[in-house]
Design a protein around this motif. Sequence first.
Motif, short mmCIF file in Angstrom:
data_model
loop_
_atom_site.label_atom_id
_atom_site.label_comp_id
_atom_site.label_asym_id
_atom_site.label_seq_id
_atom_site.Cartn_x
_atom_site.Cartn_y
_atom_site.Cartn_z
N ASP A 150 0.80 -1.23 0.00
CA ASP A 150 0.00 0.00 0.00
C ASP A 150 0.83 1.28 0.00
N ASP A 180 0.51 -2.85 4.45
CA ASP A 180 -0.41 -3.35 3.44
C ASP A 180 -1.67 -3.87 4.12
N LYS A 181 -2.80 -3.33 3.70
CA LYS A 181 -4.10 -3.73 4.25
C LYS A 181 -4.14 -3.67 5.78
#
Length: 261
Positions: free
Chosen positions: A15, A161-162
């Motif tokens: 991300d 990320d996430k």
Amino acid sequence: MSYWTLKLAPTKYCDDVYHVGSQTAPCYLINSTDGIILLDTGMPKTLYQILLNIKEIGFDYRDIKHIIHSHGHIDHIGGTRALVELTGAKTYIGKGDEDTVSGRDGLQYTNEFNMRYEEPFEPDFVLNDGDRVVIGNKKFDFVSTPGHTKGTMSIFFNASDKGRDYRAGTFGGGGLNTMSRKYLERYGLPLSLRDDFIKSIEKVYNSPVELHIGNHLGDNKHNEKILHLGEEKNPFLDGSTWKWFLDKRKAEALAFFENDK
């Protein structure tokens, strides 16, 4: 080699980390709460590709606030001076390579590329082994790993990320080209850099790396991993290439040194 033509589409690693460089000259964008951080800046001739890739993924190059370098070779520092002029970004280099990026010692690897180094800059921060630099929500840990150059730094930082944090890492310079006897003798560099290189690999070998950032794209099997983007598991969040690469490069180095006495 026509560096103008070696374009590569940007790749999202997670991300907040993207590869925005070219095929042969990597550059990574790290998004932080204190603006954009770049890890290396490619060749002077590939800077336009970096700017286009940054725009393509929805960022503005004017938000670049910090530029961190793995080492002082032209394919990693080539776009820095122009970016500093454009953005006022602060620059970082490992101790031992500060005279390289400033143009004082001639070790930018430009002669070998049949180029001239016309983009020198004075780094804002010279990094030492064990330094930690906090930039917004990112914490960068620097480990001196000389061999490829005197001031090569391996770099570790938190990526996301996430909603989950991962440990990202890059081995700062794995090329054997600058450790040939011919190269070392040409520039008056000590043969002990070869021993330093092996020690550097061993020094970071057991570092916990979940997101392997390649100093060049073959280091982390970038081209193989992009074939699996979109699958349930993010292929870049597989740290297995970290030890794979270090094992491979150590074996190659030992064989090279044995044959180049």
